[in-house]
Design an enzyme around this catalytic site. Structure first.
Site, PDB file in Angstrom:
ATOM      1  CG  ASN A 358      -2.380   0.441   0.678  1.00 51.79           C
ATOM      2  OD1 ASN A 358      -2.565   1.611   0.366  1.00 51.79           O
ATOM      3  ND2 ASN A 358      -3.320  -0.479   0.578  1.00 51.79           N
ATOM      4  CG  HIS A 360       4.778   3.151   5.115  1.00 52.13           C
ATOM      5  ND1 HIS A 360       5.742   2.235   5.491  1.00 52.13           N
ATOM      6  CD2 HIS A 360       5.159   4.334   5.671  1.00 52.13           C
ATOM      7  CE1 HIS A 360       6.639   2.829   6.245  1.00 52.13           C
ATOM      8  NE2 HIS A 360       6.315   4.102   6.365  1.00 52.13           N
ATOM      9  CB  CYS A 361       4.425  -0.956   0.481  1.00 51.30           C
ATOM     10  SG  CYS A 361       3.622  -1.753   1.882  1.00 51.30           S
ATOM     11  CB  ILE A 362       4.245   2.396  -3.429  1.00 47.59           C
ATOM     12  CG1 ILE A 362       3.238   3.455  -2.978  1.00 47.59           C
ATOM     13  CG2 ILE A 362       3.584   1.029  -3.588  1.00 47.59           C
ATOM     14  CD1 ILE A 362       2.176   3.779  -4.028  1.00 47.59           C
TER      15      ILE A 362
END
Length: 369
Positions: A358, A360-362
């Site tokens: 999501n 934060h991950c990208i």
């Protein structure tokens, strides 16, 4: 040319990883393109990534790294947005999770900037990694450091992803046992060895080990879906009273554990409850995702890890996942109460969740110095 720093560590040199809530210079992102991970030729994912970038650009600059064959496409899509706060950089990548393969930036008290380039093995290497090869993703951190002229430390024989850590900038780091002790990461190291590595490269003094994450299969349970620091002494943690919810056990265990902890300064943690989606999020139209040997195939109806906690803190704002779920508005309300001085911007991100992560991950923040 940016240098590799050898024979020393950030701790020895007085560098630390700052909290995400500290002042930032810009946000880094990668462009999604893999037909074997993203639906419909990655076009819906690209739209979602651009909406995230556009939301961030209201608060600070975005550097979006795009592989050569997608450069013109990305340039055209960004031009359509009309934002002057998003720059496109040509960069080869294997997939789009810069939180995990990008650099972890460090600062010192003099305002200098450095970074850690962790060993990256696509969340498990040849044991249970998500794709092979991952050599281009393993170069992303070094390339970003070269672009910015930032000297870096390379962690030899120590695998770590940025989504598996959250720091308060004052000596405390949150991790999960599920991820950091997983046999596909650093099986040659003990728990104590791993703590020492974290202390050396993040310049922290206390590691808080949450037992489990909510994503055992893709990331092996990253902390950034479960809990994060919102300021020193305070954390947000997922929580639900619904015993039938698939995240109930892990959420309750994490909340109970953190509620009993102190940070590196000896402060009892104040734990804020973060709701989960009312209904789980399930992958649809999996048949539009290509099968490629060497990648883990996606299947129709598999549960996506849709966590509201996977938000990004930016200068003056919060970029918050939204899923079209009954609890979307509650999540915005809770986050606004946690961050009364920041503007909360919601972005629909099911397409990103379908791909395995999501907001934060990208994204990866670069601190201001």
């Amino acid at each position: 040319m940016a240098k590799r720093i050898k024979n020393t560590t950030p701790k020895q040199d007085g560098f630390r990883m700052p909290g995400e809530f500290e002042k930032q210079k810009q946000i880094w992102m990668l462009w999604p393109w893999r037909n074997d991970n993203w639906r419909l030729g990655a076009k819906p994912a690209q739209k979602a990534f651009l909406e995230v970038a556009e939301a961030i650009s209201e608060f600070e600059p975005v550097s979006l790294c795009v592989p050569p064959l997608q450069y013109e496409n990305a340039l055209a899509r960004v031009s359509e947005l009309g934002s002057h706060n998003i720059r496109i950089i040509e960069m080869t990548n294997d997939d789009a999770w810069i939180r995990d393969c990008g650099p972890t930036f460090l600062v010192n008290d003099k305002g200098d900037l450095r970074a850690v380039d962790w060993e990256f093995n696509a969340w498990g290497g040849l044991v249970d990694g998500l794709y092979f090869p991952w050599d281009q993703d393993a170069l992303v951190a070094r390339k970003v450091c070269e672009i910015e002229g930032v000297d870096s430390y390379k962690t030899k024989d120590f695998v770590l992803e940025g989504g598996s850590i959250h720091v308060d900038g004052e000596g405390t780091v949150l991790v999960t046992e599920m991820c950091l002790l997983h046999p596909s990461r650093n099986p040659h190291l003990t728990k104590e060895d791993i703590e020492d590595k974290l202390k050396d490269y993040l310049n922290c003094v206390k590691v808080l080990w949450v037992k489990d994450g909510i994503d055992p299969y893709e990331t092996n349970g990253h902390i950034d879906d479960v809990a994060c620091f919102i300021r020193p002494g305070e954390v947000a943690c997922i929580y639900t009273d619904d015993k039938e919810h698939p995240f109930y056990q892990e959420a309750k265990a994490a909340y109970d554990f953190l509620s009993q902890q102190t940070d590196a300064k000896g402060r009892p943690l104040k734990v804020h409850k973060m709701c989960v989606t009312k209904e789980p999020c399930y992958l649809q139209e999996a048949a539009t995702i290509d099968y490629v040997e060497g990648s883990i195939p996606r299947e129709e109806g598999e549960m996506a890890i849709a966590s509201y906690l996977n938000f990004l803190i930016v200068n003056g704002g919060i970029i918050l996942p939204q899923y079209g779920d009954e609890n979307d508005q509650l999540a915005k309300q809770q986050v606004q109460e946690m961050f009364p001085d920041r503007k909360v911007v919601g972005v629909r991100t099911e397409e990103i969740a379908y791909g395995g992560g999501n907001i934060h991950c990208i994204t990866q923040q670069q601190p201001a110095t």
